[in-house]
Design a protein around this motif. Structure first.
Motif, short mmCIF file in Angstrom:
data_model
loop_
_atom_site.label_atom_id
_atom_site.label_comp_id
_atom_site.label_asym_id
_atom_site.label_seq_id
_atom_site.Cartn_x
_atom_site.Cartn_y
_atom_site.Cartn_z
N PRO A 89 2.84 -33.61 26.07
CA PRO A 89 3.70 -32.48 26.90
C PRO A 89 3.75 -33.41 28.30
O PRO A 89 2.99 -34.06 28.72
CB PRO A 89 2.84 -31.52 27.02
CG PRO A 89 1.41 -31.92 26.36
CD PRO A 89 1.72 -33.15 25.65
N ARG A 90 4.75 -32.96 28.80
CA ARG A 90 4.94 -33.76 30.42
C ARG A 90 5.29 -32.12 31.32
O ARG A 90 5.64 -31.20 30.92
CB ARG A 90 6.34 -34.27 30.53
CG ARG A 90 6.04 -35.76 29.85
CD ARG A 90 5.13 -36.72 30.49
NE ARG A 90 5.25 -38.00 29.95
CZ ARG A 90 4.60 -38.59 29.02
NH1 ARG A 90 3.51 -37.86 28.33
NH2 ARG A 90 4.55 -39.91 28.96
N LYS A 91 5.02 -32.56 32.76
CA LYS A 91 5.10 -31.55 33.65
C LYS A 91 6.78 -31.27 33.75
O LYS A 91 7.38 -32.33 33.50
CB LYS A 91 4.56 -32.16 35.02
CG LYS A 91 2.96 -32.01 34.96
CD LYS A 91 2.78 -32.58 36.42
CE LYS A 91 1.03 -32.75 36.42
NZ LYS A 91 0.84 -33.30 37.96
N LEU A 129 6.09 -44.63 22.86
CA LEU A 129 4.84 -43.40 22.91
C LEU A 129 3.83 -44.41 22.68
O LEU A 129 3.97 -45.54 22.35
CB LEU A 129 5.12 -42.74 21.91
CG LEU A 129 6.23 -41.49 21.87
CD1 LEU A 129 6.23 -40.88 20.35
CD2 LEU A 129 5.99 -40.54 22.83
N SER A 130 2.71 -43.89 23.26
CA SER A 130 1.43 -44.92 22.95
C SER A 130 1.08 -44.89 21.37
O SER A 130 0.94 -43.59 20.70
CB SER A 130 0.40 -44.22 23.47
OG SER A 130 0.26 -44.29 24.90
N ILE A 131 1.21 -45.85 20.88
CA ILE A 131 0.81 -46.12 19.49
C ILE A 131 -0.66 -46.66 19.07
O ILE A 131 -0.77 -47.55 19.77
CB ILE A 131 1.80 -47.13 18.67
CG1 ILE A 131 3.38 -46.78 19.06
CG2 ILE A 131 1.50 -47.23 17.37
CD1 ILE A 131 3.58 -45.26 18.24
N ARG A 132 -1.34 -45.92 18.32
CA ARG A 132 -2.90 -46.13 18.38
C ARG A 132 -3.18 -46.54 16.86
O ARG A 132 -4.46 -46.75 16.50
CB ARG A 132 -3.71 -45.00 18.80
CG ARG A 132 -3.51 -44.84 20.30
CD ARG A 132 -4.37 -43.70 21.07
NE ARG A 132 -4.21 -43.65 22.38
CZ ARG A 132 -3.35 -42.75 23.02
NH1 ARG A 132 -2.65 -42.24 22.45
NH2 ARG A 132 -3.21 -42.63 24.33
N LYS A 133 -2.14 -46.58 16.15
CA LYS A 133 -2.35 -46.72 14.42
C LYS A 133 -1.23 -47.81 13.99
O LYS A 133 -0.31 -47.61 14.35
CB LYS A 133 -2.28 -45.69 13.70
CG LYS A 133 -3.29 -44.78 13.78
CD LYS A 133 -2.99 -43.39 13.19
CE LYS A 133 -4.10 -42.21 13.09
NZ LYS A 133 -3.71 -41.05 12.37
#
Ligand SMILES: Cc1cc2nc3c(=O)[nH]c(=O)nc-3n(C[C@H](O)[C@H](O)[C@H](O)COP(=O)(O)O)c2cc1C
Length: 179
Positions: free
Chosen positions: A168-170, A11-15
């Protein structure tokens, strides 16, 4: 971990916390990127790993300068990976021209995904950055004018195991069809 588990884990980690990342682990991510397929096996990539704090700080300033201040979370990332595109193979350029496409970008995307998936497997968080001041980045890293930097990847251990919720994903039926 199965490939499915790794894909779900990324997942994108931003912390990020301040723990450094072992170069051995970064090399392992690079080795995963190295195995990526590319059009004509051109391998049109170079990864500049910036993990020296003083250089990383200067790079952060360059990345965020001007209108590109949005991704300020990168200041806490112990490692920044600058992905340099170096298109050399004339045959790929001919394909691009005839097909009106940019195969190099596909190659880079695949190699970067190998990189971030291996990082996820090692428990290291990453985030792709497409919004940054490329001109300044190239200047401070002395990257040749003929080369492009389309992506930067921030890397670090997630703060307090504080994993974000998956985006969420399509639905599969929206993005695919069987004939
Ligand atoms: C090419 C590309 C560029 C991106 N640029 C940024 C960016 O500049 N800043 C940012 O915070 N996230 C950026 N992202 C991360 C996306 O926002 C993120 O992948 C998407 O929302 C899905 O979330 P997930 O990665 O947690 O699954 C980028 C992702 C890609 C693939």
């Amino acid at each position: 971990m199965s490939i499915e588990e790794v894909i779900k884990k990324r997942l994108s980690i931003r912390k990020y916390d301040s723990r450094p990342i072992k170069r051995e682990d970064i090399r392992s991510c690079l080795a995963a990127a190295q195995l990526a397929p590319s059009a004509c096996n051109a391998q049109p990539w170079e990864f500049i790993i910036v993990d020296t704090p003083a250089i990383r700080d200067t790079l952060c300033d360059a990345i965020l300068s001007g209108i590109y201040g949005l991704n300020s979370f990168i200041r806490d990332a112990p490692v920044l990976v600058v992905v340099v595109a170096d298109e050399k193979k004339w045959f790929v350029k001919v394909c691009d021209f005839v097909r009106s496409t940019k195969l190099c970008l596909i190659d880079l995307g695949i190699a970067c995904e190998h990189f971030v998936l291996r990082a996820a497997e090692l428990g290291i968080g990453t985030c792709y950055l497409g919004w940054f001041n490329e001109r300044k980045v190239k200047k401070i890293l002395k990257i040749a004018r003929t080369k492009r930097v389309h992506l930067v990847i921030s890397m670090g251990y997630s703060l307090n195991n504080d994993t974000p919720q998956p985006k969420p994903r399509k639905e599969l039926c929206e993005i695919s069809r069987f004939l």
